[in-house]
Write a protein that holds these residues in place. Structure first.
Motif: not given
Lengths: 378, 253
Positions: A351, A354-356, A361, B118, B123
């Motif tokens: 998996l 991508e995040s901050d 999120d 998947f 966002k």
């Protein structure tokens, strides 16, 4: 007992803040560092205290965005934000700050940071497999040594460097032993606890004491009664650096019932197999060899990271891999393609997130992590 | 064993009750309260099937509203539920493209509905039902009218993926005297492109099924087939795929 020991690590930051303040009052120097590429041994050999400054909290990001672009990695914005708002006491106490050209964002941010503190930037080569790159890196270590001598008004001897090499080698070994405990089933230490120990270590002003504490933790776990095997999925986290304050992916994964048994990132296992060779004559060359071997995505090629992941998946009996990229970190984001191939070849779910540092999120991260864990359940 | 599966989506809440080989289904708008929508679905399903609440063994819930619903015996992700639902309807399918109200996803499945991989959009409303809903409003239409109103031969390509910018773009196109049919075809193309890119990144393996509320829109189906270069299967119950998967798991079938 284990909980109490981990709690002791959690308080390292606070306790050392007072100690560092006292040490400063008696004339000792403090050097702030951001990255695992920074050769801490030279700072120790200069008689100064190295402290980690890498920003892992969202709090100062809004202030940083008054100067830096929004579309930049949160780690850089957080690091700069703490500096510009003077809300990080460790930055405040630093006499000198050392940065590296690990990416374009940091390189240019450090230029702006010079307005606040003296910053010494080391030029990190892009390649790790050419003589010219190696020679450049050796020169950069020698240049850092000179800067430390000038700035801190000391003489750094080879003898002192070798002593520091021994200290850091022992520290790495002790920390590796803690991470290795989680090869067991069930894993004795949770991902959050592991992070707490590894991250807090960077604030310690007394390496000897820290090494004793790390070894004490390993011993304590060894004395614990063995519990029966646990069917919960065992997850490996790789990718961008994570610290307390930016641990949301570890927290979510464990809240969903899995164990984060291992972390291949720079606060985790990435550098723990690397020991400085003590057989040579020149400690600077020995240090250059060790640091240039770090498998960060800023290096090309970076095959050691893939080898390390491959063996960690086996050693830690991993069921699934999460690869975390902070927004706008191009090198980790692109390298995710290669990491994904390695993981999928081993037949495991992979998996890429991508995040901050924000919580905006959490729900979408959660559904992805949950779906990955469902792939593990039979 | 009698089981209920509920899929609480951002726009609609869908439910299926399974009792042996008998099935009943119901749908209500989710509105502002996922909890109330879930309760309404249970009431309708019990009504339709004539089954008593205490006869129901398990209620499994999926969809974004799943965490808010206390009556769930278990919550499962949409990903697993869609895979299970499709395995029942079309066992030969290996790729599922699901476009719902607030996200779109591509799921690669193996035999018996096993999830192999998947991907989900990030966002952003681009490539979702929400995008089409905003555009329909700008065109003075109901979202359900988009499919039959498109004119693919006069396709006007919409270059903005962003919902806000695309809305200004179509207002500009209307102002220049372009007709709705071509604009709508362009909007469908835009959704198809966005989702097809996500699917290609993961690798498309036939057969391909298209699920979720947006699959009702024949224009998006057409655009998707053009973009990925193969036929996609749309079930008459495409909106219920997630609920069906949850119901099958709840009744342990």
């Amino acid at each position: 007992m284990l909980k109490e020991l981990v709690q002791k690590f959690a308080s390292v930051r606070e306790i050392n803040l007072m100690r560092i303040k006292e040490a400063k009052d008696t004339g000792r120097k403090v050097v702030g560092i951001y990255c695992t590429y920074c050769p801490q041994e030279l700072i120790l050999a200069a008689g100064a205290i190295p402290v980690g400054l890498c920003g892992t909290s969202e709090a100062p990001i809004a202030a940083a965005e008054e100067t830096l672009p929004r579309n930049l990695c949160p780690l850089i914005k957080s690091s700069y934000g703490f500096a510009v708002t003077d809300t990080c006491p460790f930055f405040h106490f630093s006499d000198l700050v050392i940065g590296e050209t690990t990416c374009d964002g940091k390189k240019k941010m450090f230029e702006i940071m010079q307005d606040i503190k003296p910053v010494h930037v080391m030029q990190l080569p892009h390649l790790n497999n050419t003589q010219a790159s190696f020679d450049l890196w050796v020169d950069e270590l020698r240049r850092l040594k000179l800067r430390l001598e000038e700035e801190l008004n000391v003489q750094i001897t080879d003898e002192e460097i070798w002593k520091a090499v021994d200290v850091i080698n022992r520290e790495k070994k002790a920390l590796k032993a803690i991470f290795d405990l989680n090869r067991a089933d069930p894993p004795p230490i949770s991902g959050i606890e592991l992070l707490t120990v590894a991250w807090s270590r960077s604030f310690s002003s007394n390496k000897g004491e820290m090494i004793d504490n790390l070894n004490g933790l390993v011993k304590e776990v060894g004395l614990q009664e063995k519990t029966i095997s646990d069917p919960a999925p065992r997850v490996l986290l790789t990718g961008c650096p994570v610290g307390l304050g930016s641990e949301k992916v570890i927290r979510l994964t464990e809240e969903l019932g899995a164990h984060v048994v291992a972390m291949e990132n720079c606060s985790g296992y990435k550098t723990l197999d690397l020991q400085t060779d003590t057989a040579g004559n020149d400690p600077i060359v020995a240090l250059a060899e060790k640091y240039l071997a770090i498998p960060c995505s800023c290096m090309s090629p970076n095959s050691y990271r893939l080898e390390l992941l491959n063996s960690m998946i086996d050693d830690f009996r991993v069921d699934a891999v999460i690869d975390l990229t902070w927004q706008a970190c191009h090198t980790y984001n692109i390298e995710a393609y290669e990491v994904g191939k390695v993981v999928k070849q081993k037949g495991l779910p992979y998996l890429h997130l991508e995040s901050d540092y924000s919580n905006s999120d959490l729900e979408s991260l959660k559904v992805r992590i949950e779906a990955m864990l469902e792939m593990v359940e039979k | 064993m009698i089981g209920i599966g509920i899929d609480i989506g951002s726009v609609a809440t869908k439910g299926i009750i399974i009792n042996g080989d008998k099935q009943c289904r119901a749908m209500v708008p989710t509105g502002w309260s996922p909890r109330d929508a879930g309760q309404a679905i249970i009431d309708q399903l019990l009504d339709l099937s004539g089954i008593e609440r205490q006869e129901v063994e398990h209620i499994f819930v999926t969809g974004y509203g799943r965490v808010a619903f206390e009556q769930a015996d278990k919550t499962i992700t949409e990903i697993k539920c869609h895979a299970r639902g499709i395995a029942e309807l079309y066992p030969e399918v290996r790729t599922i493209i699901d476009i719902g109200g607030q996200d779109s996803k591509v799921i690669r499945v193996g035999e018996e509905g096993r999830v192999l991989d998947f991907a989900m959009n990030d966002k952003c409303a681009a490539g979702t039902g929400r995008f089409l809903q905003v555009m329909a409003t700008a065109l003075g239409l109901d979202v359900s009218e988009l499919g039959q109103s498109e004119e693919p031969a006069r396709n006007l390509s919409i270059s903005s993926m962003c919902t806000v910018f695309a809305e200004s773009e179509i207002i500009g196109l209307l102002a220049r005297g372009n007709d709705k049919g071509g604009i709508i075809a362009g909007l469908h193309q835009s959704v198809g492109k966005r989702v097809a890119a996500m699917a290609r990144r993961m690798g498309i393996k036939e057969q391909v099924a298209f699920t979720g509320g947006v699959a009702i829109n024949l224009g998006v189906k057409r655009a998707l087939e053009e973009e990925i270069g193969c036929m996609v299967i749309v079930s008459e119950a495409c909106q219920y795929t997630g609920a069906l998967g949850a119901a099958l798991l709840a009744s342990q079938l």
